[in-house]
Motif scaffolding. Structure first.
Motif, PDB file in Angstrom:
ATOM      1  N   HIS A 137       0.800  -1.211   0.000  1.00  0.00           N
ATOM      2  CA  HIS A 137       0.000   0.000   0.000  1.00  0.00           C
ATOM      3  C   HIS A 137       0.837   1.268   0.000  1.00  0.00           C
ATOM      4  O   HIS A 137       0.575   2.160  -0.795  1.00  0.00           O
ATOM      5  CB  HIS A 137      -1.069   0.036   1.089  1.00  0.00           C
ATOM      6  CG  HIS A 137      -2.054   1.103   0.765  1.00  0.00           C
ATOM      7  ND1 HIS A 137      -3.129   0.893  -0.045  1.00  0.00           N
ATOM      8  CD2 HIS A 137      -2.016   2.420   1.011  1.00  0.00           C
ATOM      9  CE1 HIS A 137      -3.740   2.043  -0.255  1.00  0.00           C
ATOM     10  NE2 HIS A 137      -3.083   2.993   0.374  1.00  0.00           N
TER      11      HIS A 137
ATOM     12  N   HIS B 172      -6.241  -3.950   4.039  1.00  0.00           N
ATOM     13  CA  HIS B 172      -7.467  -3.885   3.235  1.00  0.00           C
ATOM     14  C   HIS B 172      -7.347  -4.722   1.958  1.00  0.00           C
ATOM     15  O   HIS B 172      -8.325  -4.883   1.243  1.00  0.00           O
ATOM     16  CB  HIS B 172      -7.881  -2.431   2.935  1.00  0.00           C
ATOM     17  CG  HIS B 172      -6.892  -1.643   2.141  1.00  0.00           C
ATOM     18  ND1 HIS B 172      -6.791  -0.283   2.257  1.00  0.00           N
ATOM     19  CD2 HIS B 172      -5.974  -2.000   1.227  1.00  0.00           C
ATOM     20  CE1 HIS B 172      -5.844   0.162   1.449  1.00  0.00           C
ATOM     21  NE2 HIS B 172      -5.344  -0.863   0.803  1.00  0.00           N
ATOM     22  N   HIS B 173      -6.145  -5.222   1.679  1.00  0.00           N
ATOM     23  CA  HIS B 173      -6.006  -6.136   0.543  1.00  0.00           C
ATOM     24  C   HIS B 173      -6.311  -7.565   0.942  1.00  0.00           C
ATOM     25  O   HIS B 173      -6.304  -8.459   0.086  1.00  0.00           O
ATOM     26  CB  HIS B 173      -4.585  -6.055  -0.023  1.00  0.00           C
ATOM     27  CG  HIS B 173      -4.268  -4.698  -0.559  1.00  0.00           C
ATOM     28  ND1 HIS B 173      -4.490  -4.364  -1.878  1.00  0.00           N
ATOM     29  CD2 HIS B 173      -3.787  -3.583   0.023  1.00  0.00           C
ATOM     30  CE1 HIS B 173      -4.134  -3.106  -2.066  1.00  0.00           C
ATOM     31  NE2 HIS B 173      -3.718  -2.597  -0.935  1.00  0.00           N
TER      32      HIS B 173
HETATM   33 CU   LIG Z   1      -3.830  -0.645  -0.439  1.00  0.00          CU
END
Ligand SMILES: [Cu+2]
Ligand code: HEM
Lengths: 638, 189
Positions: free
Chosen positions: A329, A378-379
């Motif tokens: 990220h 969040h992945h």
């Molecule tokens: Cu991300």
């Protein structure tokens, strides 16, 4: 300081005729590969005795990269002097040849990076076209096995991310522009930087030719344990990415140090151009997260090579994913932060209006940088407990606030300004629009309930192409047009620039907005064959994407034409106020005839605008006198 | 014009060697600091996969010897570094740094060559990965040390330009630190 006025190239007959550096690089790379490969074969023979095995190719690759670097000029330029041996290496200060050899001029290095990024883009873009050809029908056509398609996806993604997105605005415009923008006459570590530029082609070629060792199916992330189940192609993925990330790392080290220590007198932090601020913040991200992912990828490599079992079912499968995404990220912001900075560099110039809320724009950059380390999971929503999901969903949605600062500064600056809709400005506006779509679709994905539906569909593919192409590609093109008169001394055609920008915008949106719809209809990622009901839409998307490919090609043709044949540009065509516009175009070897001094803010426009950059006149005279006394400087730099 | 008291010429590294030296030192510090991050990842991995376990197959004596060699090497290197920062040239002492560093490496290779720790068990994976990283850094550092020694054969000591000497010994100190921490994490806790 003697070679400010370009010195005549050293007399050619004085030097032994030698191979062109790039050719010699290839030759030495081949030798390096064969030598180390053979040594490994002898030390560690393998069942069946094939010449090239996994371990031998790995060490052979190391030999190849070393040979390549030495061959392009590091041998004479760095290695010999490092060990104290006499080297007759003299860096040419003019001529096209210096772009194809090791160099310590940050402007040459910047263009080498830009050239590599452009090459990578064309290669990976071509591969994307093949992927779209395959997706025109619901069964396998031009790829004969699903693994081949997946290898293509992986190569496309890897080259685009690690050698285009990480390179264009950092190694490319960072190297070229930042030193000039802060009024410096060079960078902090020119030799290191000269080496690192040549790691990019090495990395691109490694990834591109990885199928020589076999297919790999992991995509750009090299997921374990999947990678270990694949043939050996994945080795060249890990190795190529190691070269590319090392290059990015060196860029960051050099940029951060340059900005810390080589700012011109009077260039206070409060006056620092926004693009330079962007480079510092992104530099910190790179210095933290690139070593992290490199360690992870080395473990991935060993997992495959030895093999180890860190990430198999007996180890911890999730660990690799976590280790990847904790870098993955921030990587998004490694791409986006310099983009935000550039918006706010170009917009004040094109609106001839002081940058609105400059402090907030800077704070936004810094907070985006800080928050980006807190959202990685969040992945992985599909692999997590509900209780763990919540904080990550929260931080992910929060990150849109500092991002909003960049928009706020941009819009506030344009507000009631005299906006000139030139090609770079147009591309910046388009970039802001596209990135907004990318961000808004990301908010959907941050919502756990929706995420579980959309995960691994083309919605995600649409989302990240909007963010990545929307940011780096559109703004990168804007930067090319904005600085083209600086870098080449020539101007592009405003008609063709705008025409091509609009074409690009239309085809980009027509292609990728439909990715969202495809995803909603149930089109999965990483599949070359899919349910028949999706075929008509995929077919039509592919056709549009070919036009998108053409639109990109058109941009490159136009840019190259302008670079070579465009009309001569004015000294400061945009009436910009940052220091890079206060020197010749293209700038001389040491950027400015004398050390400039910054005497006021760079972003104040209006009636009482003072000239912010001063070149002390006495020194200029002195410099001119020096030159007439000693016509040629011996040492390549300083 | 600016009303700043300092004469502008001293504010650029071209005119101010002290600033240039600071700049170089900053770059090297950033590099060494950034290389702590892979170490953190590896330490994480160690505790994640094997907790506090230390294989009984490890020869504690050899491990300790290797770490002590490196520690001594580091101490000498640090001396060379701090003196170089003041313009003194202690290049000959680098031979000691080099020798001790090489001994540390040899001790480790000796341990490796027994293959008592199997690379196929969990502790072995961690052990070979962590020590492998340390060896990689050490090899890079040795090349640096050799470059300084080799240079001294061609160039007279120059009190105005001891940066190369400072750089390689500084780098070696950082590498030694990684080596010793690796030892502590693998063998002791
Ligand atoms: Cu991300
Ligand atoms: C030239 C226009 C482009 C087209 C038509 C295109 C198309 C595609 C397609 C069809 C996929 C594969 C989806 C799948 O099957 O999973 C893909 C994946 C990807 N693309 Fe692009 N792309 C383009 C440009 C770019 C650019 C400029 C970047 C970044 C700078 C990029 C980054 C990626 C990444 C990271 C992936 C994911 C690879 C993976 O799953 O490992 N693409 N693209």
């Amino acid at each position: 300081m003697a070679q400010v006025v370009s010195a005549p190239a050293p007399a050619p007959q004085a030097r032994r005729a030698q191979w062109p550096p790039v050719l010699r690089g290839f030759l030495w790379a081949a030798i390096g590969f064969v030598v180390l490969n053979t040594i490994v074969d002898i030390v560690d023979p393998f069942r069946g005795h094939p010449f090239v095995t996994g371990p031998s190719a790995t060490l052979g690759w190391v030999g190849a990269v070393v040979g390549w670097l030495l061959g392009v000029g590091v041998w004479e330029g760095v290695a010999l002097p490092l060990f104290g041996y006499p080297s007759r290496w003299i860096e040419p200060s003019t001529g096209w040849r210096r772009y194809f050899a090791y160099s310590t001029d940050h402007k040459v290095i910047g263009l080498q990076y830009l050239g590599s990024a452009m090459g990578g883009f064309l290669i990976a873009g071509l591969i994307a076209m093949f992927m779209r050809i395959e997706l025109m029908s619901d069964h396998l056509t031009i790829f004969h096995y699903p693994t081949n398609y997946l290898t293509a996806v992986g190569i496309h993604g890897t080259i685009m991310m690690f050698s285009v997105a990480n390179v264009a605005l950092l190694g490319g415009f960072g190297n070229y522009m930042v030193p000039i923008m802060i009024g410096a006459r060079g960078t902090a570590f020119p030799k290191l930087s000269g080496i690192s530029a040549w790691l990019v082609p090495a990395g691109i070629l490694s990834v591109l030719f990885s199928p020589l060792l076999g297919a790999w199916t992991t995509g750009w992330r090299g997921y374990q344990p999947l990678a270990s189940q694949d043939p050996n192609g994945i080795l060249f993925y890990y190795l190529g990415v190691a070269a590319l990330t090392t290059s990015t790392f060196i860029v960051a080290l050099n940029m951060v140090t340059t900005i810390m220590f080589r700012r011109a007198p009077g260039m206070t932090w409060g006056r620092l151009p926004l693009f330079a601020w962007g480079q510092v913040t992104v530099g910190l991200l790179v210095l933290i997260w690139i070593p992290e992912i490199q360690a992870t990828f080395v473990m991935g490599l060993l997992e495959k090579l030895v093999p180890f079992n860190f990430f198999t079912a007996t180890g911890s499968v999730l660990s690799y994913l976590e280790l990847f995404w904790i870098f993955g990220h921030p990587e998004v912001y490694i791409i986006a932060v310099p983009v935000f900075a550039l918006w706010n560099e170009i917009i004040p110039v094109m609106s001839q209006k002081s940058l609105f809320a400059r402090e907030w724009a800077v704070i936004g950059l810094v907070f985006v940088m800080l928050l980006s380390g807190l959202v990685w999971a969040h992945h992985l929503f599909t692999n997590m407990r509900n209780s763990e999901i919540l904080p990550f969903a929260f931080f992910t949605e929060m990150i849109s606030i500092p991002t909003g600062f960049a928009y706020m500064a941009a819009i506030g600056t344009m507000w009631k300004g005299r906006v000139r809709l030139t090609t770079p400005m147009l591309l910046v506006l388009m970039s802001m629009f596209n990135f907004l779509i990318g961000g808004l679709t990301g908010v959907f994905l941050a919502d756990p309930v929706v995420n579980l539906q959309l995960h691994d569909t083309f919605w995600v593919v649409g989302h990240f192409h909007y963010t990545v192409i929307g940011s780096i590609v559109f703004t990168g093109l804007a930067a090319v047009y904005y600085w083209l008169p600086k870098m080449s001394g020539r101007m592009y055609s405003e008609f063709w620039g705008k025409f091509l920008a609009i074409t690009l915008f239309i085809f980009f949106n027509a292609t990728f907005s439909q990715f969202f719809l495809l995803g909603l209809h149930g089109m999965n990622r990483w599949v070359p064959a899919y349910p028949a009901y999706l075929q008509p839409m995929n077919f039509e998307v592919s056709i549009i994407s070919f036009f998108l490919g053409l639109a990109f090609a058109g941009q490159f043709v136009h840019i190259i034409w302008a670079w070579v044949k465009g009309p001569k540009a004015a000294d400061n065509p945009w009436d910009a106020r940052t220091p890079e516009w206060f020197t010749a175009s293209p700038p001389p070897r040491e950027n400015f005839p004398v050390q400039p001094e910054i005497v006021s803010s760079l972003y104040i426009y209006g009636a009482q605008q003072p000239v912010a950059v001063q070149l002390p006149a006495e020194e200029e005279l002195a410099a001119a006198r020096d030159e007439s006394l000693e016509p040629e400087g011996g040492s390549p730099h300083e | 014009m600016s009303s700043r008291p300092v004469s502008p010429v001293t504010e650029t590294i071209e005119k101010n060697p002290v600033l240039r030296r600071k700049m170089n030192r900053f770059g090297m510090s950033m590099f060494i600091l950034s290389q702590v991050i892979p170490l953190i990842v590896l330490i994480d991995v160690r505790y994640l996969f094997v907790g506090l376990y230390v294989s009984p197959h490890l020869d504690q004596g050899v491990g300790l010897a290797s770490a002590l060699f490196m520690l001594l090497s580091m101490v000498v290197a640090w001396q060379v570094k701090t003196r170089a920062a003041r313009g003194e040239d202690l290049t000959p002492r680098l031979k000691w740094v080099l020798l001790l560093g090489a001994l540390a490496l040899l001790a480790l290779f000796y341990q490796w060559s027994w293959r008592l720790v199997s690379p196929a068990d969990r502790f072995g994976e961690v052990y070979y990965t962590m020590t492998g990283f340390a060896v990689f850094y050490a090899v890079v550092g040795l090349v640096g040390l050799l470059s300084a020694l080799s240079r001294a054969r061609f160039q007279l000591p120059d009190p105005d330009d001891t940066w190369h000497l400072e750089a390689v010994s500084y780098l070696w100190t950082g590498i030694g630190l990684i080596w010793v921490l690796t030892y502590v994490v693998l063998f002791l806790i």
